[in-house]
Structures are given as C-alpha cells and as structure tokens.
Design a protein around this motif. Structure first.
Motif, PDB file in Angstrom:
ATOM      1  N   PHE A   5      32.454  36.682  39.676  1.00 28.85           N
ATOM      2  CA  PHE A   5      33.812  36.959  40.147  1.00 28.85           C
ATOM      3  C   PHE A   5      34.517  37.818  39.109  1.00 28.85           C
ATOM      4  O   PHE A   5      34.027  37.971  37.983  1.00 28.85           O
ATOM      5  CB  PHE A   5      34.583  35.675  40.463  1.00 28.85           C
ATOM      6  CG  PHE A   5      34.774  34.733  39.323  1.00 28.85           C
ATOM      7  CD1 PHE A   5      35.878  34.840  38.489  1.00 28.85           C
ATOM      8  CD2 PHE A   5      33.859  33.713  39.089  1.00 28.85           C
ATOM      9  CE1 PHE A   5      36.060  33.969  37.437  1.00 28.85           C
ATOM     10  CE2 PHE A   5      34.035  32.830  38.042  1.00 28.85           C
ATOM     11  CZ  PHE A   5      35.134  32.964  37.206  1.00 28.85           C
ATOM     12  N   ARG A  90      39.509  36.702  43.463  1.00 26.91           N
ATOM     13  CA  ARG A  90      38.599  37.031  42.366  1.00 26.91           C
ATOM     14  C   ARG A  90      37.150  37.073  42.840  1.00 26.91           C
ATOM     15  O   ARG A  90      36.343  37.867  42.356  1.00 26.91           O
ATOM     16  CB  ARG A  90      38.739  35.998  41.247  1.00 26.91           C
ATOM     17  CG  ARG A  90      40.073  36.051  40.542  1.00 26.91           C
ATOM     18  CD  ARG A  90      40.226  34.896  39.585  1.00 26.91           C
ATOM     19  NE  ARG A  90      40.198  33.620  40.279  1.00 26.91           N
ATOM     20  CZ  ARG A  90      40.041  32.441  39.679  1.00 26.91           C
ATOM     21  NH1 ARG A  90      39.904  32.376  38.390  1.00 26.91           N
ATOM     22  NH2 ARG A  90      40.043  31.324  40.388  1.00 26.91           N
ATOM     23  N   PHE A  91      36.837  36.196  43.812  1.00 29.52           N
ATOM     24  CA  PHE A  91      35.452  36.162  44.290  1.00 29.52           C
ATOM     25  C   PHE A  91      35.087  37.428  45.066  1.00 29.52           C
ATOM     26  O   PHE A  91      34.089  38.089  44.775  1.00 29.52           O
ATOM     27  CB  PHE A  91      35.218  34.926  45.170  1.00 29.52           C
ATOM     28  CG  PHE A  91      33.810  34.867  45.684  1.00 29.52           C
ATOM     29  CD1 PHE A  91      32.788  34.436  44.867  1.00 29.52           C
ATOM     30  CD2 PHE A  91      33.502  35.317  46.963  1.00 29.52           C
ATOM     31  CE1 PHE A  91      31.477  34.437  45.317  1.00 29.52           C
ATOM     32  CE2 PHE A  91      32.194  35.310  47.423  1.00 29.52           C
ATOM     33  CZ  PHE A  91      31.186  34.867  46.592  1.00 29.52           C
ATOM     34  N   GLY A  94      35.111  40.495  43.054  1.00 25.27           N
ATOM     35  CA  GLY A  94      33.928  40.482  42.185  1.00 25.27           C
ATOM     36  C   GLY A  94      32.699  40.981  42.923  1.00 25.27           C
ATOM     37  O   GLY A  94      31.913  41.779  42.404  1.00 25.27           O
TER      38      GLY A  94
END
Lengths: 331, 288
Positions: A5, A90-91, A94
């Motif tokens: 992430f 964020r995941f 990422g």
C-alpha cells in the motif's frame, strides 16, 4: 507477488502535486519516478499473494469483456481483503502505482500519444476517494473488486454465476446503473436484481438506458414508500420486471409508437458489411433504429458488435448487445 | 438510510416532526460498545400507540433497526417483536461511521389499518398497506467509529507530514481529512525525513512543525461552526480523547481565556520546554 500500500504521506505528495507531476503517468514507463517525487520509497509491504495477471489488453477483447474478466480476477485473488481495507485509499493507490502501474497505463492508453490523460483522469484512475458510494466504483481496480464482491456467491458451484447472469455486455453501464444505489448493498436486494436479469436472459434488455435505468429508478421510487430490505428477492425482481414489461408493451403498440421503423428491403440487394461500412440496424423487438460504423474504433471498443456485423449481408438478423436486429441498410 | 421529515407518505406516520398522530409518540435509543472485532448495538424502542402495539403483538409489524455504512457497501436490517434487542456488527464491515434508523415496519400486508389518534385530516379513513410499509421511525445521528489506521499494520498518528512537489513552497496545513495533513516544501521535507526518526530530534521537530499546526487547528475550531465542520473527522475524535485523558473538557476550547497557543501547549505537554531541553542535550553532548 508482493502487494504494497502507499504511505499516507506519499499519497498526499502525489495528490497535492498532481497538477505538476501528472505528465509522468504517461511519459514514465515504470514507477521508479515515484521515489524521487516522494523523497523516499512510497510503498509499504502489505502481504505476498500468488502471482496473477489481469485480463490481457492485446488479445482483441472489448472494453466490457476486459472489465468483466477483471472483476472476477481481482476479487478471486484479493478476496482476503476486508471491506474496511478495501475502502482505504492507500491500498488501491498502492496497487495502481505498484504492481499494476504499467497495466493501468496501457489499459487507459496513457502509453500512447493517442490518448493523453488530464490530471483529473489520473486522479480518477490511479487514486481512490471513497467519500461516497460513487468513489468506490471510480478507481479502475477498486471498481472491479467491489463489483466482483457484490456478485460473488460462495454457495454456488460457479461462484461468479451471478456475474455471468449479468453478462459482460455493456457491463460498465450495468455497474453504474445498479450499484450506485445504496440499497443494492443489501445482498437480498441485489439477488432480486440478478433475478430480473435472469428473467430477461436470452431475450435481452435491449438498450439499458431505456430498460435497466428506468427499472432501477422505479425500484428507488418504491423504496420511498416501503423499506426495500423487507421485500423478498422475488418481489424486488417482480417490481423491475413489471416495469420493463410495461416499457416493452408500450413500444409494441404501433399506433402510439414514437419512432418505429418498418422494415422494407429489396430481396435482390446483396450489399455486405465491410470495414468502414455504415450499417443501419432495426430492433426486432421495438423497431428502434441504430447506426454503427464498422470501423477500427468499433472493433477496438466493442469487438463483439464489430465481429457480429462484419461480413453480414443486408436483411441478415444479428444479435447485438442483448437484442436481435435486422440489417436494413449498408453504405 | 435516513427519512427526511419532508418525505411525503400517503398515510399517517408516527415520528417527531410530523403531526400525523395527535398525541402518540415513538422513540428509540441506541447504546453501543465495541471490542477489537465487533460493534455491539443495543436498541430500545418505545411507543404509547396502542394500535401499533396491537399490530406488533399480532405479528403484523415489527421493531426494526436499519444499519448502513455507505463507504463499505454494508447494509443490514435487524428486527424483533421485542422492544429491546441487540445485534453484533463486525467492525471490518464498516468504516468511519454507521447510519442507523429505528422503525416500526409492517411485515404482513394489512387491510383497513386505522388509528383513533390520527390527525383530523385522516378521520374516517382506512388504509390497505403493503408489507415493508413504514409505520413509525426515528433517525439517529451517524455513529462515529474509531478509524483504525493500523488496518495495514501501519503507524498511527493524527498528523501526516508529506512532501510538496515544489522546492520553496510555504508550509500547508489541511484539516479536511481524517488526518491533519502538513505539507512541507520538498527540501524541507527531505531534511525532516532525515531527522524525524532520531528520538532526540522528535521534540524539536514537533515544536517546529506540529505545534504551530495545532495552534492553527484550535484557531479554526474557535471560529463559528468550527466544531460542526470538523466533528466528523477522525483527528477531531482523537483530539477530544486526548483532552479527556488529561481530564480537560474539549468544549473549553471555545472559552476565550483559553488561547490557541495555551491549548496547544497543554495538549502537547509543554512542547517548547521539551524541544529546548533537547537542544541543550544535543549541544551539551557536542561540547563535552
């Protein structure tokens, strides 16, 4: 495959700096520039997963087919994510900037001179802002995961049977028309909608804008009077089916039909659809007329439609996007 | 799901803000608790409407709690004929907040429904209602859940310092997110990054970067409507909790005697003292 992430601060740097750096998304073939812009390695390892690949972009698949396949692939390989994790920017940022950076560049043709993205395009495709239900279905990858999850059914031998019922044709519109309504988050209501698709099965829904969209609108309207969550799957399906049947029956009344095109063709006409032909087709269901240009753009974007039309003679019956049509003119 | 008081129904609905019923009331209260994995919601319904109670007693209507988290596409209903019931919701299904709505809903189609307490507009009228029809409701304010920044096992903080793309841009503070975001010019950020993990530098950097940001935050909260604007943010909740831990009342922020600079020092436990002590520590160590 290592899934990472994006650090919060890297995310902030990239998003805030987008007006200055967005050109890197189409000029830079790999993501090594991210460390330079962020001043550090922007990634944090989340976990290792078995290697997998998204739907191929160079095998002539249409847009819908790619999206459809990716819904299955992404959910199948990332089903360990909790909804809470899958609602975290964020995941997805990422994934989009990490292992699938190059895929997304090619998917959206950022790697060619032909289609230069704007900063807004980049924000939509590489970032994820789930401040509302629509945000979830905007990011290129999260859209697939959440769609895969919505239609996944572990109790069926084919766990993606419901998605198969929905079908790959124009799946982007289907996602947009169906899943944008918050009430579809209730699996029982979504199952009712799948039953509605199943009902029309081979017969097809025709132009979704004129069938699925008003059916969802009707369901939403009913939700103003009753708590939809209290209805059975069958009742949900029935509300939608009745509404669409009503639409179809209204169209089938010749006297009131607004735009009905009667088919009259010379049997000696031998014209055939070739590359760049302009093809007029008339729906056998409701008499509506559509015109397609059988060019490379159609071939790329809607290969299923292109392949169905090419080589066909005038007066042929073709199956396009859930409905049967007759070719009435070729120029 | 929330029901707007302006939503029109073709039949009387019992709810605060509606005058379809003359004297009868419907109310509901929820209590929440949670552990590391689950949220436990207990809901207590109450109505003095004999006709609605009769429908519930006859199994034709139920008390119902409708819960929804739009950010994680979670939506579920819990229902019972009992006025009090509990339900468990896995925390990994929800993010940030949970919308709750308490209702009395018909679970069977009902003919000739009427109530003596209805407003005179509905006198002598009976209604045939479909199951799923709302008979009474109460909206709740969204339940705010602690956002868990550790869901990917990352470090928690209400502040996030990030790098601005420009070399010489002024520092930026952005409060419109769950974390307070502080943007530093790229050169400044690189220097910050180089030293921020050194324990002896942390109090100094906190005084230089976090402290002024916090002063700014209190200034913003003191402005009219500041609390309403930010009370949904995770950092606001963490800050409230920090005040509570220090046995301070968060509403004291609005007290004019409590200047922003004073509040920031209280909540950070004298950041300037700590910073100066560390400056002395670093230079005294170099001198010796």
């Amino acid at each position: 495959m290592e899934i990472c992430f994006l650090k919060s601060r890297a995310l902030d740097t990239l998003k805030n700096g987008l007006p200055q750096i967005y050109d890197k998304y189409f000029t830079q073939r790999d993501n090594s520039w991210l460390a330079e812009v962020c001043g550090e390695n922007p990634f944090v390892k989340f976990r290792d997963v078995p290697d997998f690949e998204l739907a191929p972009l160079d095998k002539g698949l249409g847009e819908g087919e790619i999206l459809f396949r990716n819904c299955k692939i992404l959910y199948k390989h990332l089903s360990f994510l909790t909804p809470r994790q899958a609602a975290d920017e964020r995941f997805w940022a990422g994934l989009c900037h990490g292992v699938f950076y190059d895929y997304l560049r090619r998917r959206h043709k950022h790697d060619t001179e032909e289609k230069r993205p704007t900063a807004k395009d980049i924000k939509t495709r590489f970032f994820f802002e789930a401040t509302s239900i629509t945000g979830i279905f905007r990011n290129s990858l999260s859209k697939c995961w959440w769609t895969g999850r919505a239609f996944y059914d572990a109790t069926r031998s084919n766990v993606f049977e419901k998605l198969d019922i929905i079908g790959a044709n124009d799946i982007s519109s289907k996602i947009s028309y169906v899943l944008r309504y918050p009430f579809t988050a209730n699996p029982k209501i979504l199952n009712g909608i799948v039953k509605f698709f199943e009902h029309f099965g081979a017969k097809g829904l025709g132009t979704l804008k004129n069938t699925l969209r008003p059916a969802m609108y009707e369901l939403n309207k009913r939700g103003g009077a009753v708590v939809l969550d209290c209805l059975t799957e069958e009742e949900i399906a029935s509300i939608m089916i009745e509404h669409v049947e009503k639409i179809f029956s209204q169209r089938e009344q010749p006297a009131t039909s607004k735009k009905k095109f009667f088919i009259s063709i010379n049997p000696n006409d031998t014209r055939t659809v070739e590359l760049n032909s302009r093809v007029t087709v008339v729906s056998l269901r409701d008499g509506s007329r559509h015109i397609y240009k059988a060019d490379n753009r159609l071939k790329k974007k809607f290969s299923d439609v292109f392949n169905e039309l090419i080589g066909k003679k005038i007066n042929s019956t073709v199956t396009l996007r859930d409905g049967k049509y007759k070719i009435t003119d070729i120029t | 799901m929330k029901i707007d008081a302006r939503r029109l129904y073709t039949y009387p609905i019992l709810s605060d803000g509606r005058d379809d019923y003359k004297t009868c009331k419907f109310s509901a209260a929820i209590n929440c608790d949670f552990n590391a994995t689950d949220l436990f919601v207990n809901v207590n319904f109450s109505t003095d409407c004999a006709d609605l109670k009769r429908l519930i007693g006859a199994g034709k209507a139920k008390y119902l709690l409708h819960v929804e988290c739009p950010l994680t596409l979670y939506r579920e209903i819990f229902s019972s004929a009992d006025e009090n019931f509990s339900c468990n919701i896995p925390l990994n299904r929800v993010k940030r907040n949970l919308d709750c709505l308490a209702l009395i809903v018909l679970v069977e189609d009902t003919e000739n429904f009427s109530c003596a307490d209805w407003n005179s507009d509905f006198e002598q009228i009976n209604f045939n209602l479909q199951h799923g029809s709302v008979l009474a409701y109460k909206n709740f304010k969204s339940l705010m859940l602690p956002d868990d920044p550790n869901i990917f096992k990352n470090v928690a903080s209400i502040f996030s310092v990030y790098r601005l793309v420009a070399d010489n841009a002024p520092c930026e503070v952005d409060l419109a997110h769950d974390k307070i975001k502080i943007g530093l010019a790229s050169k400044d950020f690189d220097l910050y990054r180089r030293y921020c993990s050194r324990p002896e530098m942390q109090p100094i950097l906190n005084a230089m970067i976090i402290f002024p940001a916090l002063v700014y935050i209190f200034d913003e909260l003191k402005v009219d409507g500041g609390f309403e604007r930010y009370d949904g943010m995770a950092w606001f909740k963490s800050l409230t909790a920090a005040f509570k831990r220090k046995k301070l009342d968060f509403n004291d922020i609005l007290n004019e005697e409590n200047t922003s600079i004073k509040l920031a020092q209280e909540v950070m436990d004298s950041p300037l003292t700590k910073a100066l002590e560390n400056v002395a520590l670093i230079f005294d160590a170099e001198d010796s």
